[in-house]
Design a protein around this motif. Structure first.
Motif, PDB file in Angstrom:
ATOM      1  N   ARG A  43       0.696  -1.236  -0.059  1.00  0.00           N
ATOM      2  CA  ARG A  43       0.115  -0.031  -0.056  1.00  0.00           C
ATOM      3  C   ARG A  43       0.822   1.188  -0.138  1.00  0.00           C
ATOM      4  N   THR A  44       0.453   2.328  -0.835  1.00  0.00           N
ATOM      5  CA  THR A  44       1.193   3.754  -0.600  1.00  0.00           C
ATOM      6  C   THR A  44       0.228   4.601   0.075  1.00  0.00           C
ATOM      7  N   GLY A  45       1.045   5.389   0.943  1.00  0.00           N
ATOM      8  CA  GLY A  45       0.337   6.254   1.550  1.00  0.00           C
ATOM      9  C   GLY A  45      -0.262   7.670   0.558  1.00  0.00           C
ATOM     10  N   GLN A  46      -1.232   8.270   1.188  1.00  0.00           N
ATOM     11  CA  GLN A  46      -1.968   9.152   0.520  1.00  0.00           C
ATOM     12  C   GLN A  46      -2.266  10.259   1.381  1.00  0.00           C
ATOM     13  N   TRP A  47      -1.848  11.421   1.107  1.00  0.00           N
ATOM     14  CA  TRP A  47      -1.830  12.640   2.028  1.00  0.00           C
ATOM     15  C   TRP A  47      -3.397  13.256   1.657  1.00  0.00           C
ATOM     16  N   GLN A  48      -4.029  13.502   2.825  1.00  0.00           N
ATOM     17  CA  GLN A  48      -5.310  14.049   2.667  1.00  0.00           C
ATOM     18  C   GLN A  48      -5.314  15.195   3.852  1.00  0.00           C
ATOM     19  N   SER A  49      -6.277  16.086   3.475  1.00  0.00           N
ATOM     20  CA  SER A  49      -6.652  17.270   4.550  1.00  0.00           C
ATOM     21  C   SER A  49      -7.623  16.777   5.369  1.00  0.00           C
ATOM     22  N   THR A  50      -8.362  15.588   5.234  1.00  0.00           N
ATOM     23  CA  THR A  50      -9.388  15.016   6.099  1.00  0.00           C
ATOM     24  C   THR A  50      -8.798  15.080   7.484  1.00  0.00           C
ATOM     25  N   PRO A  51      -9.871  15.599   8.525  1.00  0.00           N
ATOM     26  CA  PRO A  51      -9.427  15.098   9.995  1.00  0.00           C
ATOM     27  C   PRO A  51      -9.376  13.949  10.220  1.00  0.00           C
ATOM     28  N   LEU A  52      -8.567  13.441  11.029  1.00  0.00           N
ATOM     29  CA  LEU A  52      -8.107  12.178  11.664  1.00  0.00           C
ATOM     30  C   LEU A  52      -9.426  11.393  12.047  1.00  0.00           C
ATOM     31  N   HIS A  53     -10.270  12.149  12.764  1.00  0.00           N
ATOM     32  CA  HIS A  53     -11.564  10.920  12.917  1.00  0.00           C
ATOM     33  C   HIS A  53     -12.369  10.689  11.706  1.00  0.00           C
ATOM     34  N   LEU A  54     -12.422  11.473  11.035  1.00  0.00           N
ATOM     35  CA  LEU A  54     -13.093  10.972   9.731  1.00  0.00           C
ATOM     36  C   LEU A  54     -12.284   9.982   8.796  1.00  0.00           C
ATOM     37  N   ILE A  55     -10.913  10.088   8.840  1.00  0.00           N
ATOM     38  CA  ILE A  55     -10.239   9.028   8.396  1.00  0.00           C
ATOM     39  C   ILE A  55     -10.258   7.720   8.936  1.00  0.00           C
ATOM     40  N   GLN A  56     -10.258   7.770  10.042  1.00  0.00           N
ATOM     41  CA  GLN A  56     -10.568   6.489  10.885  1.00  0.00           C
ATOM     42  C   GLN A  56     -11.745   5.960  10.608  1.00  0.00           C
ATOM     43  N   ARG A  57     -13.025   6.852  10.837  1.00  0.00           N
ATOM     44  CA  ARG A  57     -14.064   6.356  10.303  1.00  0.00           C
ATOM     45  C   ARG A  57     -14.613   5.786   9.082  1.00  0.00           C
ATOM     46  N   GLY A  58     -13.798   6.448   8.128  1.00  0.00           N
ATOM     47  CA  GLY A  58     -13.824   5.950   6.681  1.00  0.00           C
ATOM     48  C   GLY A  58     -13.475   4.420   6.578  1.00  0.00           C
ATOM     49  N   ILE A  59     -12.043   4.516   7.056  1.00  0.00           N
ATOM     50  CA  ILE A  59     -11.261   3.089   7.181  1.00  0.00           C
ATOM     51  C   ILE A  59     -12.268   1.987   8.090  1.00  0.00           C
ATOM     52  N   ALA A  60     -12.783   2.395   8.988  1.00  0.00           N
ATOM     53  CA  ALA A  60     -13.551   1.353   9.746  1.00  0.00           C
ATOM     54  C   ALA A  60     -14.745   1.048   9.091  1.00  0.00           C
ATOM     55  N   TYR A  61     -15.440   1.818   8.242  1.00  0.00           N
ATOM     56  CA  TYR A  61     -16.519   1.406   7.284  1.00  0.00           C
ATOM     57  C   TYR A  61     -15.902   0.545   6.456  1.00  0.00           C
ATOM     58  N   ILE A  89       3.329   9.149   9.586  1.00  0.00           N
ATOM     59  CA  ILE A  89       2.679   7.999   9.787  1.00  0.00           C
ATOM     60  C   ILE A  89       1.164   8.146   9.127  1.00  0.00           C
ATOM     61  N   GLY A  90       0.660   7.069   8.640  1.00  0.00           N
ATOM     62  CA  GLY A  90      -0.874   6.998   8.132  1.00  0.00           C
ATOM     63  C   GLY A  90      -1.601   6.070   8.646  1.00  0.00           C
ATOM     64  N   TRP A  91      -2.782   5.867   8.416  1.00  0.00           N
ATOM     65  CA  TRP A  91      -3.805   5.227   8.937  1.00  0.00           C
ATOM     66  C   TRP A  91      -4.229   4.246   7.731  1.00  0.00           C
ATOM     67  N   THR A  92      -4.444   3.066   8.068  1.00  0.00           N
ATOM     68  CA  THR A  92      -5.068   1.950   7.017  1.00  0.00           C
ATOM     69  C   THR A  92      -5.800   1.012   7.953  1.00  0.00           C
ATOM     70  N   GLY A  93      -6.163   0.060   7.162  1.00  0.00           N
ATOM     71  CA  GLY A  93      -7.182  -0.914   8.025  1.00  0.00           C
ATOM     72  C   GLY A  93      -6.521  -2.290   7.408  1.00  0.00           C
ATOM     73  N   SER A  94      -6.985  -3.353   8.048  1.00  0.00           N
ATOM     74  CA  SER A  94      -6.805  -4.754   7.607  1.00  0.00           C
ATOM     75  C   SER A  94      -7.891  -5.849   8.230  1.00  0.00           C
ATOM     76  N   THR A  95      -8.148  -6.614   7.351  1.00  0.00           N
ATOM     77  CA  THR A  95      -9.125  -7.701   7.696  1.00  0.00           C
ATOM     78  C   THR A  95      -8.360  -9.004   7.468  1.00  0.00           C
TER      79      THR A  95
END
Length: 186
Positions: A11-29, A61-67
């Motif tokens: 995976r490659t990092g992607q810079w976004q100006s999105t607030p952290l809690h919304l990034i985490q929420r999107g990854i969780a969904y 650091i960035g945020w991602t998810g895994s299943t």
């Protein structure tokens, strides 16, 4: 039996100006989409989580998810939907539900790493796959896989929401496969 980890690209990092809690929420969904549709297809989930990754830059650091799936059996369509298309379909559905779906957020929700992993896995298993239909004999068309995943995400949205919110509520953003299965009655 499918070993998803053998086919997952880096995976490659992607810079976004999105607030952290919304990034985490999107990854969780996103991860909840994989988890719910995979469990309902009969795959054995070990865990699903949201976590940090090193994005390859000094102190970044960035945020991602895994299943993570235990060795599982399923049809080629089940594999493509659960492991490839479900995350993106759930992420886009969440953006729509929250009123934040724009062309820019839809682009950010693209899960090319999942798509590439599934295409590599299916091709190695002898299942031909094309970008757009019609599907070749015995194979799949990615546009049809995405459409099927979108229908399933719509149908299972309540369960996806329950799992996503449980991931977000977990102290370490990690939910065991058994916990997810219990939450959705699978």
């Amino acid at each position: 039996m499918h070993s998803f980890d053998d086919y997952t690209p880096a995976r490659t990092g992607q810079w976004q100006s999105t607030p952290l809690h919304l990034i985490q929420r999107g990854i969780a969904y996103h991860e909840a989409g994989h988890t719910v549709l995979g469990l309902l297809a009969g795959f054995a989930c070990e865990y699903t989580r949201v976590h940090t990754i090193d994005v390859g830059q000094a102190n970044a650091i960035g945020w991602t998810g895994s299943t993570r799936w235990a060795p599982s059996f399923g049809t080629f369509l089940d594999v493509a939907v659960a492991s490839g298309a479900a995350g993106q379909a759930a992420d886009v559905h969440h953006l729509r539900e929250s009123g934040r779906l724009t062309p820019e957020t839809a682009r950010a929700a693209r899960a090319d790493h999942d798509k590439t992993m599934v295409i590599n896995l299916l091709e190695a298993a002898g299942c031909p796959i094309v970008e757009a239909g019609p599907a070749p004999g015995g194979g799949l068309a990615w546009d049809q896989v995405m459409a099927h995943a979108e229908r399933l995400v719509e149908q299972e949205w309540r369960r996806i929401t329950v799992v996503a919110e449980a991931i977000l509520a977990a102290p370490d953003f990690t939910l065991s496969g058994d916990e997810a299965a219990r939450l959705i009655g699978a």
